[in-house]
Design a protein around this motif. Structure first.
Motif, PDB file in Angstrom:
ATOM      1  N   UNK A  48       3.836  -0.800   0.707  1.00 42.37           N
ATOM      2  CA  UNK A  48       2.803  -1.833   0.625  1.00 42.37           C
ATOM      3  C   UNK A  48       3.200  -2.873  -0.418  1.00 42.37           C
ATOM      4  N   UNK A  49       3.700  -4.010   0.058  1.00 42.92           N
ATOM      5  CA  UNK A  49       4.087  -5.083  -0.858  1.00 42.92           C
ATOM      6  C   UNK A  49       2.862  -5.705  -1.510  1.00 42.92           C
ATOM      7  N   UNK A  50       1.775  -5.821  -0.746  1.00 41.29           N
ATOM      8  CA  UNK A  50       0.477  -6.236  -1.284  1.00 41.29           C
ATOM      9  C   UNK A  50      -0.517  -5.151  -0.929  1.00 41.29           C
ATOM     10  N   UNK A  51      -1.309  -4.735  -1.914  1.00 41.82           N
ATOM     11  CA  UNK A  51      -2.200  -3.597  -1.709  1.00 41.82           C
ATOM     12  C   UNK A  51      -3.537  -3.872  -2.396  1.00 41.82           C
ATOM     13  N   UNK A  52      -4.353  -4.727  -1.751  1.00 38.62           N
ATOM     14  CA  UNK A  52      -5.616  -5.124  -2.367  1.00 38.62           C
ATOM     15  C   UNK A  52      -5.430  -6.270  -3.346  1.00 38.62           C
ATOM     16  N   UNK A  53      -4.642  -7.257  -2.967  1.00 35.63           N
ATOM     17  CA  UNK A  53      -4.313  -8.386  -3.841  1.00 35.63           C
ATOM     18  C   UNK A  53      -5.466  -9.382  -3.851  1.00 35.63           C
ATOM     19  N   UNK A  54      -5.999  -9.665  -5.039  1.00 32.80           N
ATOM     20  CA  UNK A  54      -7.082 -10.636  -5.226  1.00 32.80           C
ATOM     21  C   UNK A  54      -6.629 -11.718  -6.198  1.00 32.80           C
ATOM     22  N   UNK A  55      -6.981 -12.961  -5.882  1.00 35.27           N
ATOM     23  CA  UNK A  55      -6.568 -14.070  -6.760  1.00 35.27           C
ATOM     24  C   UNK A  55      -7.483 -15.259  -6.537  1.00 35.27           C
ATOM     25  N   UNK A  56      -7.843 -15.915  -7.620  1.00 31.73           N
ATOM     26  CA  UNK A  56      -8.552 -17.187  -7.555  1.00 31.73           C
ATOM     27  C   UNK A  56      -7.891 -18.155  -8.525  1.00 31.73           C
ATOM     28  N   UNK A 111       2.549  -3.266  -8.398  1.00 30.17           N
ATOM     29  CA  UNK A 111       2.280  -2.434  -7.219  1.00 30.17           C
ATOM     30  C   UNK A 111       1.390  -3.145  -6.204  1.00 30.17           C
ATOM     31  N   UNK A 112       1.595  -4.462  -6.071  1.00 28.34           N
ATOM     32  CA  UNK A 112       0.908  -5.203  -5.018  1.00 28.34           C
ATOM     33  C   UNK A 112      -0.501  -5.649  -5.305  1.00 28.34           C
ATOM     34  N   UNK A 113      -0.941  -5.507  -6.560  1.00 26.34           N
ATOM     35  CA  UNK A 113      -2.298  -5.955  -6.897  1.00 26.34           C
ATOM     36  C   UNK A 113      -2.327  -6.544  -8.300  1.00 26.34           C
ATOM     37  N   UNK A 114      -3.331  -7.356  -8.571  1.00 24.02           N
ATOM     38  CA  UNK A 114      -3.496  -7.954  -9.892  1.00 24.02           C
ATOM     39  C   UNK A 114      -4.111  -6.916 -10.815  1.00 24.02           C
ATOM     40  N   UNK A 115      -3.422  -6.632 -11.923  1.00 25.44           N
ATOM     41  CA  UNK A 115      -3.902  -5.601 -12.851  1.00 25.44           C
ATOM     42  C   UNK A 115      -4.492  -6.197 -14.124  1.00 25.44           C
ATOM     43  N   UNK A 139       5.057 -10.407  -6.126  1.00 24.76           N
ATOM     44  CA  UNK A 139       4.851 -11.824  -6.431  1.00 24.76           C
ATOM     45  C   UNK A 139       5.346 -12.724  -5.288  1.00 24.76           C
ATOM     46  N   UNK A 140       6.597 -12.528  -4.885  1.00 22.64           N
ATOM     47  CA  UNK A 140       7.162 -13.383  -3.845  1.00 22.64           C
ATOM     48  C   UNK A 140       6.458 -13.171  -2.509  1.00 22.64           C
ATOM     49  N   UNK A 141       6.075 -11.938  -2.210  1.00 22.94           N
ATOM     50  CA  UNK A 141       5.319 -11.676  -0.979  1.00 22.94           C
ATOM     51  C   UNK A 141       4.002 -12.438  -0.999  1.00 22.94           C
ATOM     52  N   UNK A 142       3.333 -12.457  -2.139  1.00 17.98           N
ATOM     53  CA  UNK A 142       2.068 -13.189  -2.258  1.00 17.98           C
ATOM     54  C   UNK A 142       2.280 -14.671  -1.983  1.00 17.98           C
ATOM     55  N   UNK A 143       3.344 -15.240  -2.536  1.00 17.73           N
ATOM     56  CA  UNK A 143       3.642 -16.652  -2.309  1.00 17.73           C
ATOM     57  C   UNK A 143       3.914 -16.909  -0.832  1.00 17.73           C
ATOM     58  N   UNK A 144       4.697 -16.044  -0.204  1.00 18.80           N
ATOM     59  CA  UNK A 144       5.025 -16.226   1.213  1.00 18.80           C
ATOM     60  C   UNK A 144       3.793 -16.110   2.094  1.00 18.80           C
ATOM     61  N   UNK A 145       2.903 -15.188   1.755  1.00 18.74           N
ATOM     62  CA  UNK A 145       1.669 -15.031   2.520  1.00 18.74           C
ATOM     63  C   UNK A 145       0.774 -16.257   2.362  1.00 18.74           C
TER      64      UNK A 145
END
Length: 304
Positions: A19-27, A211-215, A44-50
């Motif tokens: 899981x490259x992103x696993x419950x990723x939240x961002x504002x 691990x795919x989420x903002x901590x 990080x890069x997966x988030x940008x690509x998504x």
């Protein structure tokens, strides 16, 4: 979603069992710089690509520049620009020709594309090399040219994925200046970087990913934490006494006492008075705040 340039809610992206992103939240607030930090493989890069519509996510919701990433990908692409980790310029063309070409591909008129090319070459310190083929450019010059190309249309949202990797300090400073200018004009920037000083310099807020989420998230100062008074005693035998005197914690290996403080001047003055009255000699004393590097390592468990 008024006021937010980027919104991600519960994004999931899996590659087989990973899981490259696993419950990723961002504002990300409009007109600001958000630094996306994390160890290698954090997502990080997966988030940008998504978020830039290059990769479809498996679950969740994302809005960029007011458009839904899944339902309105074309509209998102009209409003954003992306600079990846590697320069993507045509090495046969000159620097000026590259920028004019990108301008025309971005539907600028011929005159405006040329004007914008001249403007960006000046901003990125490439005016003297405008007529040279990009194949003759150094790695740093090609990187700056690539960044300039991403700014041709003055995007509403700019994704910068490790934009200054491999650049010398002078080139990095030029890039920082260009980013600040763009944000001052209203563009929102999502920045991933391995250089924590870069995030410290540019980011209004930082989101730490693991691990795919903002901590963790906050301003650079919030993530760094509080100021500390640090005292290095001359005689290790007085370490315990010093810690008790200053209500601090002792580090036997470094003969150091650390005390959390709020008023820097008052804390230093009071500590010096107490140490002098107690006859405790010190090798060093000072007020310091943890660096962003230290905060990052603590948050991610030392992973780089």
């Amino acid at each position: 979603m008024t006021g937010w340039a980027i919104v991600a809610e519960g994004l999931l992206k899996a590659y087989r069992k990973n899981r490259a992103l696993d419950g990723f939240d961002l504002q990300v607030a409009a007109g600001t710089v958000c630094g996306l930090l994390g160890p290698n493989g954090a997502g990080k890069t997966t988030a940008v690509r998504v978020l830039s519509t290059l990769v479809r996510f498996d679950a969740g919701r994302a809005l960029v520049a007011g458009a839904d990433v899944v339902r309105e990908p074309g509209l998102v692409r009209e409003r954003i620009s992306l600079t990846g980790q590697y320069a993507a310029v045509d090495e046969v063309l000159s620097g000026w020709q590259n920028l004019v070409m990108f301008g025309r591909l971005s539907h600028l008129g011929k005159r405006e594309a040329k004007r914008r090319a001249d403007e960006l070459l000046g901003e990125f310190g490439l005016a003297d090399a405008a007529g040279r083929s990009a194949v003759e450019y150094s790695g740093g010059m090609r990187r700056r040219l690539d960044l300039a190309a991403s700014l041709i249309r003055r995007p509403e949202v700019l994704f910068l994925d490790e934009p200054t990797t491999g650049l010398d300090p002078a080139s990095r400073t030029q890039v920082w200046g260009a980013v600040r200018k763009l944000v001052a004009e209203g563009t929102t920037v999502l920045l991933t970087t391995q250089y924590l000083d870069e995030a410290d310099q540019l980011a209004d807020r930082i989101s730490v990913v693991d691990a795919g989420r903002v901590i963790a998230e906050g301003t650079p100062d919030e993530l760094k934490g509080v100021d500390r008074l640090e005292v290095v005693v001359h005689d290790a035998g007085q370490l315990t006494q010093t810690a008790a005197l200053l209500s601090g914690t002792a580090d036997v290996d470094t003969r150091r006492v650390r005390v959390v403080v709020t008023d820097r001047v008052a804390a230093m003055t009071e500590a010096l008075r107490k140490l002098e009255e107690a006859g405790i000699a010190v090798d060093d004393i000072g007020i310091r705040r943890p660096t962003l590097d230290e905060a990052f390592l603590q948050l991610t468990g030392g992973k780089g």
